[in-house]
Design a protein around this motif. Sequence first.
Motif, PDB file in Angstrom:
ATOM      1  N   ALA A   1      26.012 -37.980 -79.958  1.00 23.85           N
ATOM      2  CA  ALA A   1      25.834 -39.185 -79.634  1.00 23.85           C
ATOM      3  C   ALA A   1      25.031 -39.505 -78.356  1.00 23.85           C
ATOM      4  N   ALA A   2      25.344 -38.735 -77.378  1.00 27.93           N
ATOM      5  CA  ALA A   2      24.498 -38.883 -76.275  1.00 27.93           C
ATOM      6  C   ALA A   2      22.997 -38.565 -76.306  1.00 27.93           C
ATOM      7  N   ILE A   3      22.696 -37.463 -77.053  1.00 29.72           N
ATOM      8  CA  ILE A   3      21.352 -37.174 -77.324  1.00 29.72           C
ATOM      9  C   ILE A   3      20.715 -38.126 -78.106  1.00 29.72           C
ATOM     10  N   GLY A   4      21.277 -38.931 -79.109  1.00 30.55           N
ATOM     11  CA  GLY A   4      20.833 -39.829 -79.884  1.00 30.55           C
ATOM     12  C   GLY A   4      20.323 -41.068 -78.773  1.00 30.55           C
ATOM     13  N   ALA A   5      21.059 -41.520 -77.838  1.00 26.02           N
ATOM     14  CA  ALA A   5      20.915 -42.402 -76.954  1.00 26.02           C
ATOM     15  C   ALA A   5      19.701 -42.056 -75.867  1.00 26.02           C
ATOM     16  N   LEU A   6      19.969 -40.896 -75.446  1.00 29.62           N
ATOM     17  CA  LEU A   6      18.702 -40.449 -74.464  1.00 29.62           C
ATOM     18  C   LEU A   6      17.399 -40.330 -75.175  1.00 29.62           C
ATOM     19  N   GLU A   7      17.344 -39.877 -76.483  1.00 28.22           N
ATOM     20  CA  GLU A   7      16.026 -39.861 -77.003  1.00 28.22           C
ATOM     21  C   GLU A   7      15.210 -41.126 -77.012  1.00 28.22           C
ATOM     22  N   GLN A   8      15.904 -42.204 -76.939  1.00 26.36           N
ATOM     23  CA  GLN A   8      15.152 -43.551 -76.935  1.00 26.36           C
ATOM     24  C   GLN A   8      14.314 -43.882 -75.801  1.00 26.36           C
TER      25      GLN A   8
ATOM     26  N   ARG B   1      11.798 -42.813 -72.727  1.00 28.81           N
ATOM     27  CA  ARG B   1      10.394 -42.333 -72.617  1.00 28.81           C
ATOM     28  C   ARG B   1      10.052 -41.734 -71.169  1.00 28.81           C
ATOM     29  N   ASP B   2      11.064 -41.571 -70.438  1.00 26.67           N
ATOM     30  CA  ASP B   2      10.949 -41.203 -69.000  1.00 26.67           C
ATOM     31  C   ASP B   2      10.548 -39.696 -69.159  1.00 26.67           C
ATOM     32  N   ALA B   3       9.712 -39.270 -67.987  1.00 28.54           N
ATOM     33  CA  ALA B   3       9.315 -38.008 -68.255  1.00 28.54           C
ATOM     34  C   ALA B   3      10.305 -36.811 -67.644  1.00 28.54           C
ATOM     35  N   GLN B   4      11.449 -37.263 -67.079  1.00 28.33           N
ATOM     36  CA  GLN B   4      12.478 -36.328 -66.650  1.00 28.33           C
ATOM     37  C   GLN B   4      13.383 -35.823 -67.816  1.00 28.33           C
ATOM     38  N   LEU B   5      13.246 -36.691 -69.071  1.00 31.76           N
ATOM     39  CA  LEU B   5      14.264 -36.443 -70.150  1.00 31.76           C
ATOM     40  C   LEU B   5      14.123 -35.102 -70.815  1.00 31.76           C
ATOM     41  N   GLY B   6      12.866 -34.610 -71.040  1.00 28.36           N
ATOM     42  CA  GLY B   6      12.765 -33.160 -71.411  1.00 28.36           C
ATOM     43  C   GLY B   6      13.282 -31.947 -70.527  1.00 28.36           C
ATOM     44  N   PRO B   7      12.973 -32.014 -69.307  1.00 26.47           N
ATOM     45  CA  PRO B   7      13.634 -31.202 -68.483  1.00 26.47           C
ATOM     46  C   PRO B   7      15.106 -31.362 -68.278  1.00 26.47           C
ATOM     47  N   ALA B   8      15.703 -32.521 -68.265  1.00 24.17           N
ATOM     48  CA  ALA B   8      17.068 -32.567 -68.017  1.00 24.17           C
ATOM     49  C   ALA B   8      17.893 -32.156 -69.273  1.00 24.17           C
TER      50      ALA B   8
ATOM     51  N   SER C   1      18.302 -49.120 -68.648  1.00 28.12           N
ATOM     52  CA  SER C   1      17.359 -48.324 -68.379  1.00 28.12           C
ATOM     53  C   SER C   1      17.915 -46.877 -68.237  1.00 28.12           C
ATOM     54  N   TYR C   2      16.698 -45.935 -68.253  1.00 25.86           N
ATOM     55  CA  TYR C   2      17.129 -44.529 -68.157  1.00 25.86           C
ATOM     56  C   TYR C   2      17.955 -44.202 -66.902  1.00 25.86           C
ATOM     57  N   ALA C   3      17.452 -45.061 -65.772  1.00 24.99           N
ATOM     58  CA  ALA C   3      18.214 -44.694 -64.443  1.00 24.99           C
ATOM     59  C   ALA C   3      19.569 -45.139 -64.363  1.00 24.99           C
ATOM     60  N   GLU C   4      19.953 -46.105 -65.297  1.00 29.20           N
ATOM     61  CA  GLU C   4      21.406 -46.470 -65.442  1.00 29.20           C
ATOM     62  C   GLU C   4      22.325 -45.569 -66.314  1.00 29.20           C
ATOM     63  N   ALA C   5      21.518 -45.225 -67.397  1.00 29.39           N
ATOM     64  CA  ALA C   5      22.085 -44.338 -68.501  1.00 29.39           C
ATOM     65  C   ALA C   5      22.289 -42.889 -68.403  1.00 29.39           C
TER      66      ALA C   5
ATOM     67  N   PRO D   1      22.948 -40.712 -65.836  1.00 28.21           N
ATOM     68  CA  PRO D   1      24.065 -39.951 -65.513  1.00 28.21           C
ATOM     69  C   PRO D   1      25.250 -39.792 -66.202  1.00 28.21           C
ATOM     70  N   THR D   2      25.576 -40.852 -66.729  1.00 26.43           N
ATOM     71  CA  THR D   2      26.468 -40.717 -67.896  1.00 26.43           C
ATOM     72  C   THR D   2      26.314 -39.987 -69.003  1.00 26.43           C
ATOM     73  N   LEU D   3      25.099 -40.242 -69.554  1.00 29.61           N
ATOM     74  CA  LEU D   3      24.723 -39.458 -70.920  1.00 29.61           C
ATOM     75  C   LEU D   3      24.611 -37.895 -70.623  1.00 29.61           C
ATOM     76  N   LEU D   4      23.795 -37.566 -69.623  1.00 26.11           N
ATOM     77  CA  LEU D   4      23.784 -36.174 -69.280  1.00 26.11           C
ATOM     78  C   LEU D   4      25.162 -35.359 -68.857  1.00 26.11           C
ATOM     79  N   ALA D   5      26.029 -36.219 -68.182  1.00 25.46           N
ATOM     80  CA  ALA D   5      27.347 -35.549 -68.020  1.00 25.46           C
ATOM     81  C   ALA D   5      28.109 -35.474 -69.337  1.00 25.46           C
ATOM     82  N   LEU D   6      27.734 -36.038 -70.399  1.00 25.26           N
ATOM     83  CA  LEU D   6      28.518 -35.693 -71.546  1.00 25.26           C
ATOM     84  C   LEU D   6      28.133 -34.552 -72.352  1.00 25.26           C
ATOM     85  N   LEU D   7      26.760 -33.890 -71.707  1.00 24.35           N
ATOM     86  CA  LEU D   7      26.535 -32.618 -72.418  1.00 24.35           C
ATOM     87  C   LEU D   7      27.030 -31.230 -71.921  1.00 24.35           C
ATOM     88  N   GLU D   8      28.060 -31.538 -70.900  1.00 22.86           N
ATOM     89  CA  GLU D   8      28.956 -30.260 -70.463  1.00 22.86           C
ATOM     90  C   GLU D   8      29.666 -29.812 -71.571  1.00 22.86           C
TER      91      GLU D   8
END
Length: 376
Positions: A186-193, A195-202, A163-167, A169-176
């Motif tokens: 690779a993190a963006i490739g996983a995140l784009e799968q 559909r959560d509304a928070q993804l774009g702003p994050a 789920s987005y909630a599980e993934a 924190p780890t994936l967004l931290a990798l964008l540092e």
Amino acid sequence: EPRVRLQVAFTIGESRQWDQAALLARLARENLDDPWIQSAVLSSAAECGGDLFAALAVDARLPATAKSADFLRQLVVVIGAQNRAADVTRAIETLAGFKDSALAFPLVGALGEGLKRAGTSLGARDQGGRIKALLRRAPQLAADATQPEPLRRAAIGSLGLVSYAEAAPTLLALLEPKQAPALQLAAIGALEQFRDAQLGPALLERYAGLSPAVRARVLDALLERTERLDALWSAIERKAVRPSELAARQVDFLRKHRDARVRERATELLGAANPAARQDVYASFLPALQLAGVGARGKTLFESRCALCHQHACLGHEFGPDLTAVRTGGREKLLTSIVDPNREVLPQYFICSVETKEGESIGGIVRNETATTVTL
């Protein structure tokens, strides 16, 4: 004789009297360099895909190479897409027993990809939770800087299955900024799968600290789904994203979007396509052709603005034409291509937009097309 082996591979698929999995495993193992025989093996594995995967997974004679890993991945995708209960269960049991996480995570992702094509999900088919137990290790491995990069990338890719909630924190931290670009991509490739509304702003919150190549990948992810575009429009309005940062293909995609509201918003914020204005820009830059070039500065500009789509001297990406021989056309031709890139486009570089059943918008160059598939 390769043609004999090819026919043998097809014939095995027609027989129910032989041990199909054992015979196909031998053919696959001994013909990893022959894509035709590999395709025949995959075709003939319709009734024994799970057993074939299980046989190859424990076969010590199967070389640990990129080609063998790719074949296993194709096989697992086929198992998922066929969605035969016995084969999917066998594949899950086999994957749960893998000790090599670097190999297991990509194959778990491949099974999830195949099941998605079949209209279901790995979560729905993993009733015993065996894959979930494997995936629980993914966040820690993805974030662990002491692990080899291939293992971290594999773990990152598998996070697209939870789920987005599980993934997130780890994936967004990798964008540092301190993270390697390969891990960020690779993190963006996983995140784009998701559909959560928070993804774009994050994604846009972290945009300023990313390299040009990773920024371009973020913009591609935002363009994939219409509901993510509101975050992009907002970022452009507050100048967090400059219109000039969008590649020509991305601007063209927005101006020609199937949704009229998107087209209107693109015209409002990015401007309408105006060939006459391009000619004025060309004329204004003509005097610059008389200046002496500085190669070091040109290389920096190429890496930040051109390498996303073009190659030169083995640097960049093969999306558009290779620029190694561009000097043969003269400076005026080069200037025209820079300020008005759509004036003259070879047919093999036309941009195509594909709308998926899941509502994704994907743009790219058509590399291959059949009655049932399109490869961008």
